[in-house]
Write an enzyme that holds these catalytic residues in place. Structure first.
Site, short mmCIF file in Angstrom:
data_model
loop_
_atom_site.label_atom_id
_atom_site.label_comp_id
_atom_site.label_asym_id
_atom_site.label_seq_id
_atom_site.Cartn_x
_atom_site.Cartn_y
_atom_site.Cartn_z
N ASP A 96 -4.09 -0.39 2.74
CA ASP A 96 -5.21 -0.47 1.79
C ASP A 96 -6.49 -1.00 2.42
O ASP A 96 -7.31 -1.63 1.75
CB ASP A 96 -4.84 -1.37 0.58
CG ASP A 96 -3.51 -0.99 -0.02
OD1 ASP A 96 -3.27 0.22 -0.21
OD2 ASP A 96 -2.68 -1.89 -0.29
N LYS A 124 -8.97 3.09 4.97
CA LYS A 124 -8.88 4.13 6.02
C LYS A 124 -9.43 5.47 5.53
O LYS A 124 -10.01 6.22 6.30
CB LYS A 124 -7.41 4.32 6.44
CG LYS A 124 -6.80 3.09 7.07
CD LYS A 124 -5.33 3.29 7.36
CE LYS A 124 -4.44 3.36 6.14
NZ LYS A 124 -4.35 2.12 5.35
N GLY A 178 -2.40 5.64 -0.73
CA GLY A 178 -3.46 5.92 -1.71
C GLY A 178 -4.78 5.77 -1.00
O GLY A 178 -5.18 4.67 -0.66
N HIS A 179 -5.44 6.89 -0.69
CA HIS A 179 -6.70 6.83 0.02
C HIS A 179 -7.84 7.18 -0.93
O HIS A 179 -7.84 8.24 -1.54
CB HIS A 179 -6.69 7.80 1.21
CG HIS A 179 -5.75 7.36 2.30
ND1 HIS A 179 -5.43 8.13 3.37
CD2 HIS A 179 -5.08 6.20 2.46
CE1 HIS A 179 -4.59 7.46 4.16
NE2 HIS A 179 -4.37 6.30 3.62
N GLN A 222 -0.64 3.47 5.27
CA GLN A 222 -0.13 2.08 5.31
C GLN A 222 -0.83 1.29 6.43
O GLN A 222 -1.98 1.57 6.72
CB GLN A 222 1.40 2.05 5.46
CG GLN A 222 2.15 2.53 4.22
CD GLN A 222 2.30 4.04 4.15
OE1 GLN A 222 2.72 4.66 5.11
NE2 GLN A 222 1.97 4.63 3.03
P1 IMP Z 1 7.64 2.18 0.56
O1 IMP Z 1 6.74 2.71 1.62
O2 IMP Z 1 7.38 2.76 -0.79
O3 IMP Z 1 9.09 2.24 0.96
O4 IMP Z 1 7.32 0.61 0.41
C1 IMP Z 1 7.61 -0.33 1.45
C2 IMP Z 1 6.54 -1.41 1.52
O5 IMP Z 1 5.33 -0.83 1.96
C3 IMP Z 1 6.22 -2.06 0.16
O6 IMP Z 1 5.90 -3.42 0.39
C4 IMP Z 1 4.99 -1.32 -0.32
O7 IMP Z 1 4.20 -2.09 -1.20
C5 IMP Z 1 4.28 -1.09 1.01
N1 IMP Z 1 3.40 0.07 0.99
C6 IMP Z 1 3.76 1.37 1.05
N2 IMP Z 1 2.68 2.16 1.04
C7 IMP Z 1 1.61 1.35 0.99
C8 IMP Z 1 0.20 1.58 1.00
O8 IMP Z 1 -0.29 2.71 1.08
N3 IMP Z 1 -0.58 0.47 0.95
C9 IMP Z 1 -0.07 -0.78 0.92
N4 IMP Z 1 1.23 -1.04 0.93
C10 IMP Z 1 2.07 0.01 0.97
#
Ligand code: IMP
Length: 425
Positions: A13, A16, A40-41, A225
């Protein structure tokens, strides 16, 4: 020709999407190399705001080839919704190329992601429940053969794959979670309808990218991420199941490391995190609330309030090393405009030992006492600044301290969501 990689420096977040969008103006290709609709971009163009989850930010530039690489995982229904949404706003999406090798997120992945999280109870990871972990688990398990985008080209093959998967998944659903078994044909039909619509986009993305490189294209690789959500280099097990770091750009596309010219790590001027896991500079009090409200720190994908805290330079220095960063893009500097004195973390004390890097035994991070340095705030609106010299002196000093601590130049400073609220140095 240039290949530039945009990587989240912290826990995701970081903004990017905005930085990629700016680089896309002079790019021929933008590639997403990992992750799926957990991302989420947000990109603001004029009066329009676009929230992209799967599709690379390059899609907003009609002449840019937008590739979803081998290393991504694709929720076909979600993808179609995103394509439909963009088309409704006049963005054709003809320039979208999806790797046939990308793995498909099926309804059972999302279901199992949720059931696993419930079963973990107080140890839950806080996943986005988008099926990311279960889909990558099937990829690494290899057999029974999981569904890849190539398999969406033929209904019989797709049926075979789903049948093979459900033979195992249904045992897990019934025996482990007490959930009714899923029907092969129901799952097939749910996927087949959107699959047919995305078929024209499925291609050999690796060859398409290599050809573009041979032609001398400018390529931007867009990470999702962040560095400390990386499966290997992150704060395991509170990480995602892919490789957001710069090295992941090679894994997820098939280009070699020597093809990369520039690695830009994107960092917020403070720190946020969603989901569980260590966060040494988290502020659960008033300061965290102020950052959350001024920075609109609520998840683009899940709407969850983000955990907030001050800038952690230990995180940034480690991130610069892991990614081989050639530059930093500093975002959301304007969120700090009202703060009188800004604490930044310049070290950790853990069990009496001092650290200026993130230890690889991340369990130690649960015991960190952060060492803060107080920097002078500028208490001035920076949203209108368009060059570095426009920034108040204290804001320039803030940036200089980041450069000095990380040994990495700050090449972009973002002072608001709009494209033009970006200082390029
Ligand atoms: P998953 O990717 O849904 O398996 O989540 C694993 C961890 O990554 C969790 O703590 C999510 O909140 C975090 N996470 C996944 N995608 C994002 C993102 O785009 N931004 C921030 N945190 C993320």
């Amino acid at each position: 020709m240039s290949v530039r990689v945009v990587v989240g420096a912290q826990w995701g977040d970081e903004g990017k999407g905005k930085i990629t969008d700016i680089l896309a103006e002079s790019a021929d290709v933008v590639v997403r190399y990992q992750g799926g609709s957990n991302a989420g971009h947000t990109v603001v163009v004029g009066d329009s705001t676009y929230k992209l989850h799967l599709i690379p930010s390059g899609i907003l530039h009609p002449n840019v080839l937008s590739i979803m690489g081998d290393g991504t995982v694709i929720d076909v229904e979600g993808l179609l919704e995103e394509i439909d949404g963009l088309q409704a706003r006049g963005i054709a999406c003809d320039n979208l190329c999806i790797s046939g090798c990308a793995h498909v997120i099926l309804p059972y992945h999302k279901l199992i992601d949720g059931l696993q999280e419930e079963a973990r109870g107080k140890d839950s990871i806080g996943t986005t429940r988008r099926g990311i972990g279960p889909a990558y688990t099937d990829k690494t398990a290899r057999m029974p053969r999981p569904v890849r985008m190539w398999d969406l080209l033929c209904k019989d093959t797709l049926r075979q794959r789903i049948e093979g998967q459900l033979a195992q998944k249904n045992v897990i659903l019934r025996e482990l979670y007490g959930h009714p078994a899923l029907d092969v044909d129901e799952v097939l039909e749910e996927v087949w309808a959107p699959a047919q619509k995305v078929q024209p986009h499925i291609a050999d993305a690796r060859v398409a990218l290599l050809q573009k490189l041979d032609e001398g294209a400018n390529v931007v690789m867009e990470g999702a991420q962040g560095t400390f959500l990386d499966l290997d280099c992150g704060t395991f097990p509170f990480v995602t199941s892919s490789h957001p770091i710069a090295g992941g750009a090679c894994l997820g596309t098939g280009i070699g490391p020597t093809a990369i010219d520039e690695v830009l790590i994107v960092a917020k001027a403070y720190t946020t995190r969603v989901g569980a896991g260590a966060f040494p500079t988290e502020d659960e009090g008033e300061s965290g609330d102020i950052i959350r409200e001024r920075g609109h720190e609520y998840g683009t994908t899940t709407g969850r309030p983000r955990r907030c805290g001050w800038l952690d330079l230990v995180v940034l220095r480690t991130s610069a090393r892991i990614n081989g960063a050639t530059g930093i893009a500093l975002t959301l500097l304007d969120v700090l405009d009202t703060v009188e004195t800004i604490p930044v973390c310049v070290g950790y004390t853990i069990r009496g030992t001092k650290y200026d890097y993130i230890p690889s035994n991340v369990d130690l991070l649960e015991e960190v006492t952060p060492v803060f340095e107080e920097l002078e705030g500028w208490q001035q609106d920076t949203g209108g600044c368009r060059s570095f010299s426009d920034l108040p002196r204290a804001a320039q000093d803030y940036v200089a301290r980041i450069e000095q601590f990380t040994g990495t130049p700050v090449k972009f400073v973002s002072v608001g969501p709009a494209r033009d609220q970006t200082i390029v140095r």
